[in-house]
Design a protein around this motif. Structure first.
Motif, PDB file in Angstrom:
ATOM      1  N   ILE A 146      -4.523   1.267  -0.626  1.00  0.00           N
ATOM      2  CA  ILE A 146      -4.197   0.385   0.496  1.00  0.00           C
ATOM      3  C   ILE A 146      -2.953   0.960   1.171  1.00  0.00           C
ATOM      4  N   PRO A 147      -3.019   1.314   2.436  1.00  0.00           N
ATOM      5  CA  PRO A 147      -1.869   1.952   3.093  1.00  0.00           C
ATOM      6  C   PRO A 147      -0.643   1.044   3.154  1.00  0.00           C
ATOM      7  N   GLU A 148       0.501   1.610   2.844  1.00  0.00           N
ATOM      8  CA  GLU A 148       1.772   0.902   3.013  1.00  0.00           C
ATOM      9  C   GLU A 148       1.951   0.441   4.455  1.00  0.00           C
ATOM     10  N   GLU A 149       1.336   1.167   5.380  1.00  0.00           N
ATOM     11  CA  GLU A 149       1.511   0.897   6.803  1.00  0.00           C
ATOM     12  C   GLU A 149       1.001  -0.477   7.231  1.00  0.00           C
ATOM     13  N   PHE A 150       0.171  -1.120   6.401  1.00  0.00           N
ATOM     14  CA  PHE A 150      -0.238  -2.486   6.727  1.00  0.00           C
ATOM     15  C   PHE A 150       0.982  -3.390   6.884  1.00  0.00           C
ATOM     16  N   GLY A 151       2.036  -3.090   6.165  1.00  0.00           N
ATOM     17  CA  GLY A 151       3.237  -3.911   6.217  1.00  0.00           C
ATOM     18  C   GLY A 151       3.931  -3.908   7.557  1.00  0.00           C
ATOM     19  N   GLU A 152       3.535  -2.998   8.454  1.00  0.00           N
ATOM     20  CA  GLU A 152       4.116  -2.933   9.793  1.00  0.00           C
ATOM     21  C   GLU A 152       3.387  -3.834  10.779  1.00  0.00           C
ATOM     22  N   LEU A 153       2.251  -4.387  10.364  1.00  0.00           N
ATOM     23  CA  LEU A 153       1.436  -5.226  11.259  1.00  0.00           C
ATOM     24  C   LEU A 153       1.827  -6.688  11.066  1.00  0.00           C
ATOM     25  N   THR A 154       2.974  -7.029  11.568  1.00  0.00           N
ATOM     26  CA  THR A 154       3.588  -8.324  11.256  1.00  0.00           C
ATOM     27  C   THR A 154       2.927  -9.522  11.948  1.00  0.00           C
ATOM     28  N   ASP A 155       1.916  -9.281  12.784  1.00  0.00           N
ATOM     29  CA  ASP A 155       1.165 -10.392  13.372  1.00  0.00           C
ATOM     30  C   ASP A 155      -0.085 -10.738  12.564  1.00  0.00           C
ATOM     31  N   LEU A 156      -0.351  -9.984  11.500  1.00  0.00           N
ATOM     32  CA  LEU A 156      -1.556 -10.216  10.706  1.00  0.00           C
ATOM     33  C   LEU A 156      -1.580 -11.619  10.114  1.00  0.00           C
ATOM     34  N   LYS A 157      -2.734 -12.271  10.270  1.00  0.00           N
ATOM     35  CA  LYS A 157      -2.964 -13.583   9.670  1.00  0.00           C
ATOM     36  C   LYS A 157      -4.033 -13.517   8.579  1.00  0.00           C
ATOM     37  N   GLU A 158      -4.925 -12.549   8.692  1.00  0.00           N
ATOM     38  CA  GLU A 158      -5.988 -12.388   7.692  1.00  0.00           C
ATOM     39  C   GLU A 158      -6.148 -10.916   7.373  1.00  0.00           C
ATOM     40  N   LEU A 159      -6.089 -10.590   6.094  1.00  0.00           N
ATOM     41  CA  LEU A 159      -6.335  -9.229   5.612  1.00  0.00           C
ATOM     42  C   LEU A 159      -7.302  -9.337   4.452  1.00  0.00           C
ATOM     43  N   ASN A 160      -8.505  -8.798   4.635  1.00  0.00           N
ATOM     44  CA  ASN A 160      -9.530  -8.909   3.602  1.00  0.00           C
ATOM     45  C   ASN A 160     -10.135  -7.537   3.335  1.00  0.00           C
ATOM     46  N   LEU A 161      -9.845  -7.019   2.148  1.00  0.00           N
ATOM     47  CA  LEU A 161     -10.357  -5.720   1.715  1.00  0.00           C
ATOM     48  C   LEU A 161     -11.173  -5.863   0.440  1.00  0.00           C
ATOM     49  N   SER A 162     -11.656  -7.053   0.169  1.00  0.00           N
ATOM     50  CA  SER A 162     -12.391  -7.325  -1.061  1.00  0.00           C
ATOM     51  C   SER A 162     -13.678  -6.512  -1.160  1.00  0.00           C
ATOM     52  N   SER A 163     -14.120  -6.296  -2.396  1.00  0.00           N
ATOM     53  CA  SER A 163     -15.398  -5.640  -2.686  1.00  0.00           C
ATOM     54  C   SER A 163     -15.508  -4.263  -2.041  1.00  0.00           C
ATOM     55  N   ASN A 164     -14.549  -3.418  -2.380  1.00  0.00           N
ATOM     56  CA  ASN A 164     -14.574  -2.016  -2.001  1.00  0.00           C
ATOM     57  C   ASN A 164     -14.287  -1.186  -3.244  1.00  0.00           C
ATOM     58  N   ASN A 165     -13.860   0.055  -3.058  1.00  0.00           N
ATOM     59  CA  ASN A 165     -13.544   0.936  -4.180  1.00  0.00           C
ATOM     60  C   ASN A 165     -12.084   1.377  -4.116  1.00  0.00           C
ATOM     61  N   LEU A 166     -11.218   0.481  -3.705  1.00  0.00           N
ATOM     62  CA  LEU A 166      -9.810   0.810  -3.539  1.00  0.00           C
ATOM     63  C   LEU A 166      -9.107   0.895  -4.890  1.00  0.00           C
ATOM     64  N   LYS A 167      -8.163   1.837  -4.982  1.00  0.00           N
ATOM     65  CA  LYS A 167      -7.429   2.052  -6.222  1.00  0.00           C
ATOM     66  C   LYS A 167      -5.930   2.011  -5.950  1.00  0.00           C
TER      67      LYS A 167
END
Length: 294
Positions: A152-173
């Protein structure tokens, strides 16, 4: 035959109305590329390419620009064209519940006006590029149930308007980025059913508006952060099927706040309201799309 003044006025009105809703050739070509690369002839609701763009189902045009594409559950098969990056005024892109393959084009991550990106329930693979940081206006990023891998990219933390983040059911490590604690507007965070490890960052305790936190079916360990006691808005918490060593952080929470609660520590169960626990559960469910307007 001479045109009367009334006829001229009528023609002008029609001309202005036509011009007002006509997109540029560049944007139209991007839509045609999408149609052709996803087997548009077999869509549930195919476009008639001989008609004006603003009449194409699922396309919204405003001030001569495409601002929304909603092709939810429309039988798209194929890959996303890089030319989607030409739709610079696009605000909403919903291609969820289709059969899209390939990778997420980096050009989509150049759409600086994008607020909603829904690609859940497809077959998209590959990493989430760090260029995700460019979507500064993004409020919804949902790609559950695909084949994403990597971290999961650290860069998500820069998207400060995010209200929903859903990465479920993938192959993320890898671990959950501490930077997600910057997303103070976040209401729903879904990381269910990946291969995430490490501990839950204490920084998630900063998410005071969070109502749904689904971390089940991973390889997370260590302790539940004491900072979870700050999550006063949380209604849904799912932590089961992980490797936690301590649930002290949960014991510090106000247990009456939960509608759904799941954990491997059954000793916690009697402390929760049994009536609440019998309500609709999300333990093995994915977040459903609530924007099916078509």
């Amino acid at each position: 035959m001479k045109l009367t003044s009334l006829s001229l006025i009528a023609l002008c009105i029609v001309g202005v109305a036509f011009a007002k809703n006509t997109v540029t050739a560049k944007e139209k070509k991007a839509l045609i590329d999408l149609f052709e690369s996803t087997n548009g002839a077999q869509w549930n609701n195919p476009w008639d390419l001989n008609t004006p763009v603003e009449t194409w189902r699922g396309v919204t045009v405003k001030d001569n620009h495409v601002v929304e594409i909603n092709l939810f559950r429309n039988n798209l098969e194929g890959t996303l064209p890089s030319s989607l990056g030409r739709l610079r005024h696009l605000q909403h892109l919903n291609l969820a519940f289709n059969s899209i393959t390939g990778v997420l084009p980096k050009e989509i991550l150049e759409l600086e006006n994008l607020m909603v990106l829904r690609l859940e329930m497809n077959r998209i693979k590959g990493n989430i590029p760090p260029e995700i940081r460019q979507l500064k206006k993004l409020q919804v990023f949902s790609m559950f149930n695909n084949f994403l891998n990597g971290q999961i990219p650290e860069e998500f933390g820069e998207l400060t308007d995010l209200k929903e983040l859903n990465l479920s059911s993938n192959n993320l490590k890898g671990s959950i980025p501490k930077s997600l604690g910057n997303l103070t507007k976040l209401v729903a965070l879904g990381l269910f059913e990946n291969s995430l490890d490490g501990t839950i960052p204490a920084e998630l305790g900063n998410l005071g508006k969070l109502k749904e936190l689904v971390l089940a079916n991973n390889q997370l360990g260590g302790e539940i952060p004491m900072e979870f006691a700050q999550l006063s808005s949380l209604k849904i918490l799912q932590l089961q099927n992980n490797r936690f060593e301590s649930y002290t952080g949960i014991q510090a929470m106000d247990t009456k706040q939960f509608l759904v609660f799941d954990t491997d520590d059954k000793s916690l169960r009697p402390k929760f309201n049994e009536i609440q626990l019998q309500r609709t559960r999300m333990a093995d469910t994915k977040f459903e799309d609530d924007n099916d307007n078509e």
